[in-house]
Design a protein around this motif. Structure first.
Motif, PDB file in Angstrom:
ATOM      1  N   UNK A  73       4.183  -3.606  -1.907  1.00 47.61           N
ATOM      2  CA  UNK A  73       5.400  -3.760  -1.109  1.00 47.61           C
ATOM      3  C   UNK A  73       5.343  -4.910  -0.119  1.00 47.61           C
ATOM      4  N   UNK A  74       4.139  -5.321   0.244  1.00 46.02           N
ATOM      5  CA  UNK A  74       4.039  -6.260   1.364  1.00 46.02           C
ATOM      6  C   UNK A  74       3.601  -7.659   0.955  1.00 46.02           C
ATOM      7  N   UNK A  75       3.542  -7.924  -0.356  1.00 45.26           N
ATOM      8  CA  UNK A  75       3.204  -9.289  -0.779  1.00 45.26           C
ATOM      9  C   UNK A  75       3.844  -9.587  -2.122  1.00 45.26           C
ATOM     10  N   UNK A  76       3.977 -10.874  -2.395  1.00 41.39           N
ATOM     11  CA  UNK A  76       4.568 -11.316  -3.671  1.00 41.39           C
ATOM     12  C   UNK A  76       3.500 -11.625  -4.707  1.00 41.39           C
ATOM     13  N   UNK A  77       2.260 -11.256  -4.405  1.00 40.20           N
ATOM     14  CA  UNK A  77       1.152 -11.574  -5.314  1.00 40.20           C
ATOM     15  C   UNK A  77       1.335 -10.866  -6.656  1.00 40.20           C
ATOM     16  N   UNK A  93     -11.102 -11.894  -1.042  1.00 44.95           N
ATOM     17  CA  UNK A  93      -9.804 -12.177  -1.676  1.00 44.95           C
ATOM     18  C   UNK A  93      -8.712 -11.253  -1.122  1.00 44.95           C
ATOM     19  N   UNK A  94      -9.053  -9.967  -0.995  1.00 47.33           N
ATOM     20  CA  UNK A  94      -8.096  -8.985  -0.468  1.00 47.33           C
ATOM     21  C   UNK A  94      -7.834  -9.224   1.019  1.00 47.33           C
ATOM     22  N   UNK A  95      -8.863  -9.611   1.754  1.00 43.71           N
ATOM     23  CA  UNK A  95      -8.709  -9.854   3.199  1.00 43.71           C
ATOM     24  C   UNK A  95      -7.799 -11.056   3.467  1.00 43.71           C
ATOM     25  N   UNK A  96      -7.814 -12.023   2.549  1.00 40.53           N
ATOM     26  CA  UNK A  96      -6.920 -13.188   2.705  1.00 40.53           C
ATOM     27  C   UNK A  96      -5.443 -12.787   2.596  1.00 40.53           C
ATOM     28  N   UNK A  97      -5.180 -11.639   1.950  1.00 42.05           N
ATOM     29  CA  UNK A  97      -3.799 -11.134   1.836  1.00 42.05           C
ATOM     30  C   UNK A  97      -3.425 -10.326   3.080  1.00 42.05           C
ATOM     31  N   UNK A  98      -4.427  -9.999   3.917  1.00 40.36           N
ATOM     32  CA  UNK A  98      -4.146  -9.256   5.152  1.00 40.36           C
ATOM     33  C   UNK A  98      -4.821  -7.907   5.252  1.00 40.36           C
ATOM     34  N   UNK A  99      -5.706  -7.587   4.300  1.00 41.16           N
ATOM     35  CA  UNK A  99      -6.417  -6.298   4.307  1.00 41.16           C
ATOM     36  C   UNK A  99      -7.461  -6.277   5.406  1.00 41.16           C
TER      37      UNK A  99
END
Length: 311
Positions: free
Chosen positions: A231-235, A286-292
């Motif tokens: 829901x929170x990214x367009x990845x 990789x996940x942390x770069x998305x905001x995790x």
């Protein structure tokens, strides 16, 4: 308000996800055959519609997908037992791969407009590859029918997404733990076995010397990752490790748990089992770069887990 499908939604991770989706105000449909999940895991809430059904029922799944036109789909249903997959490779393959590909096929064939479809894969796909930490581009070496199905379905989900313009994403779970973990599940692994031993004052069998390490990730952090990637990214069309980014030895886990529970665990030592992987933990950059941002270290997570068990 979104329309959401969660397969395996009465299970451990699925039901925790459903709780979060209810808070978000979504309309949730859960499909679960209750082979590992429990109906009591689901909230009694008019936002949640439950079907006691297997995802291998193609006729049912086709009708549901076409009728409901879901915005988000979380494919969490699986036969999560590695041993079961070795004993019954074809039956488990039907759940762990064929049923998921059929869902993709219905979306493709009927041009269903899904905002995001997420498939839950597993760190088991890395097999005996000794490279640490495990990166998304590490060599995979799936050693069991379970791991093979997880990896091949992950590839189907990513590559069919690219081929047919379906927004898909996949995650590889490491050692998830927390409230509602089913101690009967072979996948719930060592933490629920330790919990049961502490609760029932029984003996815990420790294979090896206890220095083996794992990436234990608390279920709330996992839910954070699932929402973030849907829901929170367009990845799209990518795979992500979901772990805590920390590696903790079994002895550390036992010591921490003894402090939290105020109990000394009775331990019987056995030699390390053939095929057991010594160390495994995730690279989560990789996940942390998305905001995790994982919130729960092993102490904080085990404390909540223990409180949930006592209640």
């Amino acid at each position: 308000m979104s329309k959401v499908l969660v397969t395996g939604g009465a299970g451990f991770i699925g039901s925790n996800l459903v709780d979060k989706l209810v808070k978000d105000g979504d309309q949730i449909t859960v499909v679960d055959d209750l082979s590992m999940g429990l109906i009591d895991n689901l909230p009694q809430n008019k936002q949640v519609k439950f079907y006691h059904e297997t995802i291998t029922n193609h006729k049912f799944m086709k009708s549901l997908l076409i009728k409901e036109k879901f915005d988000y789909i979380y494919l969490l249903a699986a036969v999560a037992s590695v041993a079961d997959s070795v004993a019954r490779p074809y039956e488990t393959h039907q759940v762990n791969q064929e049923a998921n590909i059929y869902i993709l096929e219905i979306i493709r064939k009927y041009h269903l407009k899904v905002k995001k479809l997420l498939f839950s894969s597993s760190a088991a796909i890395y097999g005996s590859n000794p490279e640490l930490p495990k990166k998304e581009n590490s060599i995979v070496d799936p050693l069991t029918p379970y791991a093979i199905d997880k990896f091949s379905t992950e590839r189907f989900v990513i590559d069919c997404g690219k081929l047919y313009g379906i927004p898909t994403v996949a995650v590889r779970f490491f050692n998830v733990y927390g409230p509602r973990q089913n101690p009967k599940s072979p996948y719930s692994g060592v933490l629920s076995l330790i919990s049961q031993a502490i609760m029932h004052h029984s003996t815990f069998t420790l294979f090896g010397d206890g220095t083996q390490t794992r990436d234990f990730v608390f279920v709330d952090d996992v839910i954070q990752a699932l929402i973030l990637l849907t829901k929170k990214s367009d990845i799209v069309h990518q795979v992500f490790n979901v772990g805590s980014g920390e590696h903790v030895s079994l002895l550390q886990v036992i010591n921490t748990y003894e402090i939290i529970a105020g109990v000394s665990l009775k331990i019987v030592n056995r030699s390390q089992r053939v095929g057991d992987i010594k160390n495994s933990y995730a690279d989560i950059d990789k996940l942390m770069k998305v905001g995790y941002k994982p919130i729960f270290d092993i102490y904080k997570g085990l404390k909540l887990y223990w409180e949930s068990l006592k209640n």
